[in-house]
Design a protein around this motif. Structure first.
Motif, PDB file in Angstrom:
ATOM      1  N   PHE B  10       0.842  -1.211   0.000  1.00  0.00           N
ATOM      2  CA  PHE B  10       0.000   0.000   0.000  1.00  0.00           C
ATOM      3  C   PHE B  10       0.873   1.256   0.000  1.00  0.00           C
ATOM      4  O   PHE B  10       0.560   2.241  -0.637  1.00  0.00           O
ATOM      5  CB  PHE B  10      -0.934   0.021   1.213  1.00  0.00           C
ATOM      6  CG  PHE B  10      -2.098  -0.923   1.091  1.00  0.00           C
ATOM      7  CD1 PHE B  10      -2.839  -0.993  -0.083  1.00  0.00           C
ATOM      8  CD2 PHE B  10      -2.473  -1.743   2.145  1.00  0.00           C
ATOM      9  CE1 PHE B  10      -3.915  -1.852  -0.196  1.00  0.00           C
ATOM     10  CE2 PHE B  10      -3.540  -2.616   2.035  1.00  0.00           C
ATOM     11  CZ  PHE B  10      -4.268  -2.671   0.861  1.00  0.00           C
ATOM     12  N   PHE B  52      -7.411  -2.665   3.919  1.00  0.00           N
ATOM     13  CA  PHE B  52      -7.773  -2.447   2.513  1.00  0.00           C
ATOM     14  C   PHE B  52      -8.759  -1.287   2.340  1.00  0.00           C
ATOM     15  O   PHE B  52      -8.493  -0.343   1.591  1.00  0.00           O
ATOM     16  CB  PHE B  52      -8.351  -3.735   1.909  1.00  0.00           C
ATOM     17  CG  PHE B  52      -8.727  -3.578   0.466  1.00  0.00           C
ATOM     18  CD1 PHE B  52      -7.746  -3.532  -0.517  1.00  0.00           C
ATOM     19  CD2 PHE B  52     -10.061  -3.434   0.085  1.00  0.00           C
ATOM     20  CE1 PHE B  52      -8.089  -3.354  -1.847  1.00  0.00           C
ATOM     21  CE2 PHE B  52     -10.406  -3.262  -1.246  1.00  0.00           C
ATOM     22  CZ  PHE B  52      -9.423  -3.223  -2.210  1.00  0.00           C
ATOM     23  N   GLY B  53      -9.881  -1.343   3.053  1.00  0.00           N
ATOM     24  CA  GLY B  53     -10.904  -0.290   2.937  1.00  0.00           C
ATOM     25  C   GLY B  53     -10.364   1.065   3.367  1.00  0.00           C
ATOM     26  O   GLY B  53     -10.628   2.088   2.728  1.00  0.00           O
ATOM     27  N   LEU B  56      -8.058   2.437   0.790  1.00  0.00           N
ATOM     28  CA  LEU B  56      -8.852   2.919  -0.344  1.00  0.00           C
ATOM     29  C   LEU B  56      -9.409   4.322  -0.061  1.00  0.00           C
ATOM     30  O   LEU B  56      -9.390   5.204  -0.932  1.00  0.00           O
ATOM     31  CB  LEU B  56     -10.013   1.938  -0.578  1.00  0.00           C
ATOM     32  CG  LEU B  56     -10.384   1.649  -2.015  1.00  0.00           C
ATOM     33  CD1 LEU B  56      -9.214   1.059  -2.769  1.00  0.00           C
ATOM     34  CD2 LEU B  56     -11.576   0.694  -2.073  1.00  0.00           C
ATOM     35  N   TRP B  57      -9.890   4.525   1.174  1.00  0.00           N
ATOM     36  CA  TRP B  57     -10.415   5.835   1.570  1.00  0.00           C
ATOM     37  C   TRP B  57      -9.304   6.892   1.510  1.00  0.00           C
ATOM     38  O   TRP B  57      -9.506   7.995   0.986  1.00  0.00           O
ATOM     39  CB  TRP B  57     -11.017   5.772   2.985  1.00  0.00           C
ATOM     40  CG  TRP B  57     -11.415   7.136   3.467  1.00  0.00           C
ATOM     41  CD1 TRP B  57     -12.460   7.885   3.012  1.00  0.00           C
ATOM     42  CD2 TRP B  57     -10.747   7.943   4.452  1.00  0.00           C
ATOM     43  NE1 TRP B  57     -12.493   9.110   3.666  1.00  0.00           N
ATOM     44  CE2 TRP B  57     -11.454   9.168   4.559  1.00  0.00           C
ATOM     45  CE3 TRP B  57      -9.622   7.751   5.265  1.00  0.00           C
ATOM     46  CZ2 TRP B  57     -11.072  10.181   5.436  1.00  0.00           C
ATOM     47  CZ3 TRP B  57      -9.253   8.766   6.141  1.00  0.00           C
ATOM     48  CH2 TRP B  57      -9.975   9.971   6.220  1.00  0.00           C
ATOM     49  N   PHE B  59      -6.596   6.786  -0.313  1.00  0.00           N
ATOM     50  CA  PHE B  59      -6.254   7.032  -1.724  1.00  0.00           C
ATOM     51  C   PHE B  59      -7.244   8.035  -2.332  1.00  0.00           C
ATOM     52  O   PHE B  59      -6.849   8.968  -3.023  1.00  0.00           O
ATOM     53  CB  PHE B  59      -6.282   5.733  -2.533  1.00  0.00           C
ATOM     54  CG  PHE B  59      -5.111   4.824  -2.286  1.00  0.00           C
ATOM     55  CD1 PHE B  59      -4.013   5.252  -1.551  1.00  0.00           C
ATOM     56  CD2 PHE B  59      -5.093   3.536  -2.783  1.00  0.00           C
ATOM     57  CE1 PHE B  59      -2.936   4.419  -1.306  1.00  0.00           C
ATOM     58  CE2 PHE B  59      -4.016   2.689  -2.549  1.00  0.00           C
ATOM     59  CZ  PHE B  59      -2.936   3.132  -1.805  1.00  0.00           C
TER      60      PHE B  59
END
Lengths: 117, 267
Positions: B10, B52-53, B56-57, B59
């Protein structure tokens, strides 16, 4: 009234960052955690918002970069610390004063509403 | 071990994303941002939360920051016309998607977008030279008239879509007179008054030329750019051109007024 013309209202992000830096200098992650704790989890800032605000606050002279140093509580990577300036402290004080005035007005109004005057 | 691997992955992706920031911003903040991102992921890993979530937020939030910072590096006189063009272009985009019989080709979008952007940019560049409101209004009327004339000419054809009456290039001439004239008079109000008057004369010359060169075709006109306003006759063709000429004259009068006002101020 004069204060409000020299110190325009601050955005929520700027206010929270200044509050977080008012006690001590902090690095980005430290600011984020302090903002989250000060707002009881209601304000969550991502790095995009945080560093965008930090950049504009540095340009406005509200904060400045301190030295790069190691946070004893984190791993051994060196971090950039940020520090509130005298101008930043004045802007924060003016904003808090504005909040106090608003609360005073709200209290007065709720009292007069309760007494039906 | 698994946590460390995904954090490293990440962090690498985040580093790549940060390259999209404008250079001065990136040089100043990319390293501490990456560090902060790493700290946040480490914290979640310690708490046993999935990353992961959350990544993503971050990003998405950082991407919004990239857009914001990039837009702030664009000069306002370019940003405003670009935003205006983007907003107006949403209408034909939605029209093409949802309205029957509204099927623009990609080049129609490029043409419309370029025309709108040029008109808005032209206004920004010329109007900001003077703070006089009448001057700005005169520039606005000139730009809108030129834009509308170009639009009518290219999209519909002021003389309709008759291949027998190839007047389209004549209207480029009207615009060219405006561009060259404005450059020659250096956008000064009095000079601009003459330029706009010249454009109005040139505009009305087109139907006269058309009538002389294509007398038969023009008498059989069944369609002009404004079929709802004019009878499909020679008068219709003249009327359509007269609208634009009148707008150019209105702009010329406004330039004259702005010039007089500025002269009075100077005295």
């Amino acid at each position: 009234m004069a204060k409000s013309t020299t110190n325009p209202p601050l955005t929520p992000a700027v206010l929270h960052i200044l509050l977080a830096l008012s006690e001590q200098e902090r690095h980005g992650y430290g600011i984020m955690k302090m903002v989250e704790s000060d707002s009881q989890g209601k304000v969550k800032m991502g790095p995009g918002t945080l560093y965008g605000s930090l950049g504009r606050m540095i340009e406005a002279g509200l904060i400045r970069e301190s030295d790069k140093k190691i946070d004893p509580e984190m791993d051994d990577e060196r971090r950039v610390y940020y520090k509130i300036t005298a101008l930043g402290q004045t802007a924060l004080d003016a904003e808090l004063q504005r909040y106090r005035e608003v609360i005073a007005v709200a209290k007065r109004k709720s009292r007069s509403a309760a007494y039906g005057t | 071990m698994g946590h460390n691997q995904s954090i490293r992955r990440f962090r690498n992706w985040y580093g790549t994303l940060l390259r999209l920031y404008p250079k001065p911003y990136r040089e100043r903040f990319a390293e501490p941002m990456e560090q902060t991102f790493n700290d946040l992921l480490q914290e979640r890993a310690k708490e046993g939360k999935g990353s992961f979530g959350f990544a993503l937020w971050i990003f998405a939030e950082t991407f919004a920051g990239i857009l914001r910072e990039t837009l702030m590096t664009i000069p306002k006189h370019i940003l405003r016309p670009a935003l205006l063009t983007a907003i107006i272009m949403l209408f034909p985009i939605f029209g093409s998607l949802y309205v029957d019989d509204w099927n623009w080709h990609w080049y129609s979008f490029v043409f419309a977008g370029s025309l709108l952007f040029s008109a808005a940019l032209g206004y920004e560049l010329v109007a900001r030279r003077m703070s006089n409101k009448t001057y700005r209004l005169a520039v606005g009327v000139a730009v809108i008239s030129a834009f509308a004339m170009n639009w009518a000419n290219f999209a519909v054809g002021i003389f309709g879509e008759f291949d027998d009456i190839p007047t389209k290039p004549f209207y480029w001439g009207v615009i060219l007179i405006g561009l060259i004239g404005a450059a020659v008079v250096r956008f000064r109000p009095r000079g601009m008054m003459y330029v706009m008057a010249a454009m109005a004369i040139a505009q009305m010359t087109v139907p006269v030329i058309a009538l002389i060169v294509w007398p038969v075709e023009i008498r059989h006109l069944r369609h002009v750019a404004f079929p709802m306003l004019f009878a499909p006759t020679v008068a219709g063709a003249f009327g359509a051109n007269a609208i634009f000429a009148a707008l150019f004259i209105a702009s010329a009068l406004l330039f004259r007024r702005a010039g007089a006002h500025l002269k009075a101020q100077a005295v």
